[in-house]
Design a protein around this motif. Structure first.
Motif, mmCIF file in Angstrom:
data_model
loop_
_atom_site.group_PDB
_atom_site.id
_atom_site.type_symbol
_atom_site.label_atom_id
_atom_site.label_comp_id
_atom_site.label_asym_id
_atom_site.label_seq_id
_atom_site.Cartn_x
_atom_site.Cartn_y
_atom_site.Cartn_z
ATOM 1 N N LEU A 1 0.820 -1.205 0.000
ATOM 2 C CA LEU A 1 0.000 0.000 0.000
ATOM 3 C C LEU A 1 0.860 1.264 0.000
ATOM 4 O O LEU A 1 0.523 2.256 -0.653
ATOM 5 N N ARG A 2 1.968 1.220 0.711
ATOM 6 C CA ARG A 2 2.857 2.375 0.727
ATOM 7 C C ARG A 2 3.495 2.618 -0.644
ATOM 8 O O ARG A 2 3.741 3.755 -1.041
ATOM 9 N N ILE A 3 3.729 1.527 -1.382
ATOM 10 C CA ILE A 3 4.246 1.674 -2.747
ATOM 11 C C ILE A 3 3.240 2.426 -3.609
ATOM 12 O O ILE A 3 3.587 3.354 -4.346
ATOM 13 N N LEU A 4 1.965 2.051 -3.514
ATOM 14 C CA LEU A 4 0.932 2.721 -4.304
ATOM 15 C C LEU A 4 0.809 4.191 -3.918
ATOM 16 O O LEU A 4 0.529 5.046 -4.768
ATOM 17 N N GLU A 5 1.026 4.490 -2.634
ATOM 18 C CA GLU A 5 0.926 5.876 -2.161
ATOM 19 C C GLU A 5 2.062 6.757 -2.663
ATOM 20 O O GLU A 5 1.968 7.984 -2.606
ATOM 21 N N MET A 6 3.148 6.139 -3.163
ATOM 22 C CA MET A 6 4.297 6.920 -3.644
ATOM 23 C C MET A 6 3.983 7.674 -4.934
ATOM 24 O O MET A 6 4.620 8.675 -5.243
ATOM 25 N N PHE A 7 3.012 7.188 -5.684
ATOM 26 C CA PHE A 7 2.701 7.788 -6.980
ATOM 27 C C PHE A 7 1.742 8.958 -6.802
ATOM 28 O O PHE A 7 0.770 8.878 -6.050
ATOM 29 N N ASP A 8 2.007 10.048 -7.505
ATOM 30 C CA ASP A 8 1.109 11.196 -7.530
ATOM 31 C C ASP A 8 1.335 11.956 -8.822
ATOM 32 O O ASP A 8 2.005 11.457 -9.742
ATOM 33 N N SER A 9 0.786 13.164 -8.920
ATOM 34 C CA SER A 9 0.903 13.933 -10.166
ATOM 35 C C SER A 9 2.340 14.299 -10.498
ATOM 36 O O SER A 9 2.679 14.539 -11.663
ATOM 37 N N ASN A 10 3.205 14.332 -9.496
ATOM 38 C CA ASN A 10 4.615 14.670 -9.730
ATOM 39 C C ASN A 10 5.510 13.448 -9.829
ATOM 40 O O ASN A 10 6.689 13.576 -10.147
ATOM 41 N N CYS A 11 4.962 12.289 -9.532
ATOM 42 C CA CYS A 11 5.747 11.055 -9.576
ATOM 43 C C CYS A 11 4.925 9.975 -10.263
ATOM 44 O O CYS A 11 4.141 9.274 -9.616
ATOM 45 N N ARG A 12 5.095 9.863 -11.560
ATOM 46 C CA ARG A 12 4.280 8.945 -12.357
ATOM 47 C C ARG A 12 4.958 7.614 -12.631
ATOM 48 O O ARG A 12 4.319 6.675 -13.091
ATOM 49 N N ALA A 13 6.267 7.536 -12.393
ATOM 50 C CA ALA A 13 7.010 6.299 -12.631
ATOM 51 C C ALA A 13 8.097 6.155 -11.570
ATOM 52 O O ALA A 13 8.705 7.142 -11.146
ATOM 53 N N LEU A 14 8.314 4.924 -11.132
ATOM 54 C CA LEU A 14 9.330 4.643 -10.115
ATOM 55 C C LEU A 14 10.023 3.328 -10.445
ATOM 56 O O LEU A 14 9.391 2.374 -10.933
ATOM 57 N N SER A 15 11.314 3.282 -10.161
ATOM 58 C CA SER A 15 12.038 2.022 -10.289
ATOM 59 C C SER A 15 11.898 1.254 -8.981
ATOM 60 O O SER A 15 11.553 1.817 -7.938
ATOM 61 N N GLN A 16 12.158 -0.027 -9.049
ATOM 62 C CA GLN A 16 12.069 -0.832 -7.838
ATOM 63 C C GLN A 16 13.098 -0.361 -6.813
ATOM 64 O O GLN A 16 12.844 -0.392 -5.607
ATOM 65 N N LEU B 1 1.471 3.417 -12.095
ATOM 66 C CA LEU B 1 0.217 2.892 -11.556
ATOM 67 C C LEU B 1 -0.554 2.151 -12.647
ATOM 68 O O LEU B 1 -0.620 2.599 -13.796
ATOM 69 N N GLY B 2 -1.172 1.026 -12.279
ATOM 70 C CA GLY B 2 -1.951 0.250 -13.230
ATOM 71 C C GLY B 2 -3.396 0.691 -13.303
ATOM 72 O O GLY B 2 -3.868 1.505 -12.504
ATOM 73 N N THR B 3 -4.107 0.132 -14.239
ATOM 74 C CA THR B 3 -5.488 0.539 -14.485
ATOM 75 C C THR B 3 -6.424 0.161 -13.343
ATOM 76 O O THR B 3 -7.468 0.793 -13.162
ATOM 77 N N GLN B 4 -6.081 -0.872 -12.572
ATOM 78 C CA GLN B 4 -6.972 -1.281 -11.486
ATOM 79 C C GLN B 4 -7.138 -0.178 -10.447
ATOM 80 O O GLN B 4 -8.201 -0.024 -9.858
ATOM 81 N N VAL B 5 -6.061 0.594 -10.209
ATOM 82 C CA VAL B 5 -6.155 1.677 -9.236
ATOM 83 C C VAL B 5 -7.214 2.680 -9.666
ATOM 84 O O VAL B 5 -8.058 3.128 -8.891
ATOM 85 N N VAL B 6 -7.188 3.011 -10.964
ATOM 86 C CA VAL B 6 -8.137 3.987 -11.498
ATOM 87 C C VAL B 6 -9.541 3.415 -11.563
ATOM 88 O O VAL B 6 -10.510 4.044 -11.116
#
Length: 252
Positions: free
Chosen positions: A15-30, A67-72
Motif C-alpha cells: 500500500l505504501r508503494i501505491l501511495e508513492m505515486f502522484d501527479s509529480n511522480c508517475r514512474a518509479l524504479s524498484q 500505476l496500473g489501471t486497477q487503481v483507477v
C-alpha cells in the motif's frame, strides 16, 4: 503489557508503494521504491510482482513501474457508486413510500450486481436485500437491467469462461438463453425476475452518453406483486422514478 501488533508488513509495504505515486511522480524504479521504504530491492520483488499481476502496477521498462489501471477503475467505480446513491436515494425512498415495497439501487462489478442502496419496505412481509450484497448478474432483475446496455459481443466477452447453469430457474442456463432474454428485455426497457416466492421489476439508469451506470428495482412477495392490475401500476411508478433519476444525471 504492550498492545499486540496485527499489521501485515507485506501488505503495508504494498500500500505504501501505491501511495508513492502522484501527479509529480508517475514512474518509479524498484530501487527507488526500496530506498523510500528503507529496505532492500530483493525484499520488494514478490510484492511488486503481485501488484503487477493484479493490475495495480504497470511495468513500463526495466524494473520501472507506473500505476496500473486497477487503481483507477476501482477508484472511479467506488466514486461512481457513491454519486449514483446520493442522486437516486431520495427518489428510490419515495418509490418505497408510495408502494410500501422494497426498492434498491445496484451497480455492476464484473459479472455481479452490487447492491449499494436499500429503501426498506414498510410492510411486514417484504424483500429486503442488505447493502453490499452481490448476486450473479443473470440471476436477478436488477442484474439483467445492468446488462441491457451491453451489445451481444460485449455480453459474450463479459461471460467468457463463466458457467451460467447451476442457478435456479427462471435464471437463464446458457449463453444463447441469456442473450435472447437480454434482447427481449432491452427492447421492452425493463426486466422481471421471480425468485423464492418473490417478484422483482428493474429498470436501467443511463447517463448522458446513454451508458447504463446503475439500475433500480422494486420487489415484493408474489401475492402482492402479482395481484390483478398491480404489476402495471408498479412498473409505471418504477419508470417514473427511473426517469426522475436520469434527469438528475443528465441521462437519456
Amino acid at each position: 503489557m504492550s498492545q499486540k501488533d496485527y499489521t501485515v508488513p507485506a501488505l503495508q509495504k504494498g500500500l505504501r508503494i501505491l501511495e508513492m505515486f502522484d501527479s509529480n511522480c508517475r514512474a518509479l524504479s524498484q530501487a527507488e521504491m526500496a530506498q523510500s521504504l528503507g529496505v532492500s530491492t530483493s525484499s520488494l520483488y514478490r510484492i511488486v510482482q503481485t501488484l503487477v499481476s493484479m493490475g495495480y502496477l504497470n511495468k513500463i521498462g526495466t524494473n520501472t513501474y507506473s500505476l496500473g489501471t486497477q487503481v483507477v477503475s476501482r477508484g472511479f467505480s467506488y466514486l461512481a457508486s457513491r454519486e449514483i446513491v446520493e442522486v437516486a436515494a431520495p427518489f428510490v425512498t419515495r418509490l418505497r413510500d408510495s408502494t410500501s415495497l422494497s426498492s434498491h439501487v445496484g451497480v455492476r462489478d464484473g459479472t455481479e450486481v452490487l447492491y449499494v442502496y436499500r429503501a426498506l419496505a414498510l410492510q411486514r412481509v417484504s424483500v429486503n436485500v442488505p447493502v453490499g450484497t452481490r448476486f450473479p448478474l443473470h440471476t436477478t432483475a436488477m442484474g439483467r437491467a445492468l446488462l441491457t446496455g451491453m451489445s451481444p459481443t460485449e455480453l459474450q466477452h463479459l461471460f467468457q469462461g463463466q458457467r451460467l447453469d447451476g442457478y435456479p430457474r427462471p435464471a437463464p442456463q446458457s449463453m444463447p438463453e441469456l442473450m435472447a432474454l437480454c434482447e427481449k428485455e432491452r427492447a421492452q426497457g425493463w426486466t422481471r425476475h421471480y425468485s423464492d416466492h418473490s417478484t422483482a421489476l428493474a429498470i436501467p439508469i443511463r447517463n448522458f452518453t446513454g451508458q447504463v451506470i446503475a439500475a433500480i428495482n422494486i420487489s415484493g412477495p408474489d401475492p402482492v406483486m402479482n395481484a390483478e392490475g398491480v404489476m402495471e401500476t408498479l412498473l409505471s411508478e418504477l419508470k417514473h422514478t427511473a426517469a426522475a433519476v436520469m434527469r438528475q444525471v443528465g441521462g437519456i
